[in-house]
Design an enzyme around this catalytic site. Sequence first.
Site: not given
Length: 280
Positions: A69, A105, A131, A135
């Site tokens: 990505k 996303d 996290g 993402a």
Amino acid sequence: MSQVMKRACVIGWPIEHSRSPLIHGYWLERYGIAGSYEKIAVTPDAAPDFIRRLEANGLVGCNVTVPLKEIAFAAVVERDASARAVGAVNTIWLENGRTLGANTDTYGFMTHLEQSAPKWRDADRPVVLIGAGGAARAVAFGFLEAGVGEVRVVNRTRARADELARQFGPRVKVFDWSRFDAATRGAGVIVNTTTIGMKGEGVLPVDWCTPAAGCIVADIVYVPLLTPLLVGARAAGFGTVDGLGMLLHQAVPGFEKWFGIRPEVTGELRARLVADIEGT
């Protein structure tokens, strides 16, 4: 006159795990489109040239999965706001021979959240992201665009969380992993953006007494559909949002770019994916 067969694909290394062909194949069949969508294994070294040669290879575009990505972000000619915010591209299409990239996303997560838990924004409470990787950046961008006043990031590695906070500004607050309870205190939404809980492995140290009443707990992991985090949240009486919807909805913009129809995420499509996940 026969239709011109349009070809798209998903690239990654490895690529065997990708369920994108199931999604796009369903839509091609449902809308009667003369097209194809396949998995192609592409190494990181070969990815830039593959992306530059999409049109020459007869492709109208592609999806990009790990670990390509960030490479795709550098390889495309132009990036939209979502890609620039996340620093990664997962959807590529062609316009006048030029490669354009987006990160869908954010769209996928926020659309699924809105549909699954439409009251998530009724109370102006902090959002907690577990996290600080790609993402997390995609989800943080979505919440900040939605007007959330405070996004808390808790990550094992403090430096990565600090980097995310610098990127997005003062509405993002960083908490050390040792202060997990403090991070979740009074939270209105908690989102796991890590791989903890994938295939049922690993447990996040959430004290279910700390989130606000009515807190929504989401996980981007979808194997299993009901992760240990979601099991714990349900047992504590909180609403949950699984990771499969994000996967389904993030596919919508790319299909529209490549095949000219904005597809619908249906119950039948979700059932196909659930059957495939449960069969693994």
